[in-house]
Design an enzyme around this catalytic site. Sequence first.
Site, PDB file in Angstrom:
ATOM      1  N   VAL A 142     -12.935  32.623  10.758  1.00  0.00           N
ATOM      2  CA  VAL A 142     -12.531  33.924  10.234  1.00  0.00           C
ATOM      3  C   VAL A 142     -11.172  34.291  10.828  1.00  0.00           C
ATOM      4  O   VAL A 142     -10.312  34.862  10.169  1.00  0.00           O
ATOM      5  CB  VAL A 142     -13.558  35.008  10.609  1.00  0.00           C
ATOM      6  N   SER A 174     -21.987  33.215  14.857  1.00  0.00           N
ATOM      7  CA  SER A 174     -22.107  32.584  13.537  1.00  0.00           C
ATOM      8  C   SER A 174     -22.817  31.239  13.612  1.00  0.00           C
ATOM      9  O   SER A 174     -22.856  30.497  12.632  1.00  0.00           O
ATOM     10  CB  SER A 174     -20.717  32.393  12.926  1.00  0.00           C
ATOM     11  N   ILE A 222     -20.321  43.891   9.320  1.00  0.00           N
ATOM     12  CA  ILE A 222     -21.348  43.447  10.266  1.00  0.00           C
ATOM     13  C   ILE A 222     -22.089  44.646  10.850  1.00  0.00           C
ATOM     14  O   ILE A 222     -23.314  44.623  11.013  1.00  0.00           O
ATOM     15  CB  ILE A 222     -20.731  42.576  11.391  1.00  0.00           C
ATOM     16  N   HIS A 234     -20.946  32.852  22.664  1.00  0.00           N
ATOM     17  CA  HIS A 234     -20.250  33.075  21.387  1.00  0.00           C
ATOM     18  C   HIS A 234     -20.929  32.307  20.248  1.00  0.00           C
ATOM     19  O   HIS A 234     -20.299  31.472  19.572  1.00  0.00           O
ATOM     20  CB  HIS A 234     -18.770  32.676  21.513  1.00  0.00           C
TER      21      HIS A 234
END
Lengths: 332, 332
Positions: free
Chosen positions: B64, B298, B155, B295
């Site tokens: 992204v 996703s 989100i 992290h």
Amino acid sequence: MPLLMNRTDIEVVLWSEDRLVTRAWLLENIKGAAGVLVLLTETVNAELLEAAGPNLRVVSTLSVGYDHIDLLLMAQRNIRVGYTPDILTEAVADLSVMLALMAGRNDGPTYSLAKNGEWAKYMHNWSPFTFCGPQLSTTASSPNRTVGFLGFGRISQATLARLVPFGITHCIYTSSPTSKPDTARDAALKAKHKLAAVERVDLDRLARESDVLFVLSPGGKETYHLVDATFLRKMKEMSVLVNTGRGTVVDSDALATALHEKWIWGAGLDVVEGEPHIGTDHPLVKEPRCVIVPHIGSATFETRMDMVTRAIDNLMGGLSGGEMPSELRVAA
Amino acid sequence: MPLLMNRTDIEVVLWSEDRLVTRAWLLENIKGAAGVLVLLTETVNAELLEAAGPNLRVVSTLSVGYDHIDLLLMAQRNIRVGYTPDILTEAVADLSVMLALMAGRNDGPTYSLAKNGEWAKYMHNWSPFTFCGPQLSTTASSPNRTVGFLGFGRISQATLARLVPFGITHCIYTSSPTSKPDTARDAALKAKHKLAAVERVDLDRLARESDVLFVLSPGGKETYHLVDATFLRKMKEMSVLVNTGRGTVVDSDALATALHEKWIWGAGLDVVEGEPHIGTDHPLVKEPRCVIVPHIGSATFETRMDMVTRAIDNLMGGLSGGEMPSELRVAA
């Protein structure tokens, strides 16, 4: 505590240490008591009644479970018993969702990596699928999710409601063979949550079709090791098992094998057979895809405070000869 | 991969090891390429364009973010750039809910206890409030919950939807000062989710009123350390902070102090300033009430596969001179 301590008409004898009461202290101090408030860890049997003497009229347990209380004996002695059902529904449903997410998002080292200072080390070997697991929510290219429930009581239904905005599409469940089908309720749940199905199925379909399977049944003989090697072998490779019910429903050795040989993706457990005696040599502790938390289903301040309040209300109601908000009744 | 490998009209040069590509390999193998697919970790700058030569027409990044690409240089050289926005919304919303639950249910040793074989040890000191934390869902005696969002994009809104069945009642959020209020959308969200309020507020109210605060804003100068000591001191004692946005928004030292001195209950972090270089001496790693995952917002197979597919579609679209599903356009 103020509920009890501000009463001038009763004498309160309190185990004031922040750890479990010793049996010796309990047997000594229960002498002559009219009521007693106990935890799941105190066996309420003939020995305890003997120590208490004939004054004892009420036993109030701070728990949903009552395996530690000899209910028949209580009925024979006309001792009333209070417990704390239903209050923990929301807290356990929260935890069930948490463990479903954790088990799916767990690619082994995920939760310990940062704490072990290994984040940078893992990034050297990063690829687009590092730390990946199956996604709980639906996506445009993966639009169906079936959640299964072994046992479909209040907590299961509260868990189902929480999963609706994740995009789940199908709900299947098993119930005790002796319980009647409730197709009206299922149709109402299906409509309310806009699901493709809410359906009672057999264990075989539950195993084969669930993407996430929640074990939320009672313990005991009837559910002992329902989730065994045969059941686990039928499950989907990318499925996740969550147990927030009772440890005895799942065969730990079979689950460890299922994780080790990748029959299923992962597991999230709040209860384990034999808990709390779960050492580092336990087969599930050794499985990196197994998340285990120490039976914290109802462990929120809000819920435990409500449970304590209910237990005290039960105790006081019983002592006054009046109503107990949650009374266990067993015919003598 | 089949999307690429089954094409006979293009030659694919693939870094086939399951770890990050080396710069030397990339510079060597990009020679003469018409298109390149890169990750967030590959700097796309003059050096890389030099190595590629004049054939290069498309850069497709599997991310992204695009801080690693010199967009102005791409525009000057007429090189088209593709990226993978929006696809990860659901996966990050899932993780945001997971971290909110984990941070609340974390009384320090909870997640490591069983793995360390210490379950039985802790039970010796059990009391009704052992392992307790604040409950995310509402209860009869605790019927209100305010969730706050620092940044209120896709989100955040997907996270809000997931929290509705937990019984949350109020939603407050902050947005970039330059963005216009969207009261129509807020009214629609309030009605859809049957909430008492969906309201844009200032940082002061966001800090003071949130029971759970989600940081889901972009990084960069404008949001740098918005969550600092001043902000954290205003938060509720039993509140929980979740950062699934960007590490730089939260001052790590201030958060460690807030946790250590119990200004707030706990934190759940998917991103930390300076990641992945987070060693065991990092102040947040030392805080038992801080949950850190590496992290993985996703990191699901479904989402990463969709991102790969989009990146390849962008690459092929650009190579054919046709449409790229997600193209970054910058004026030269």
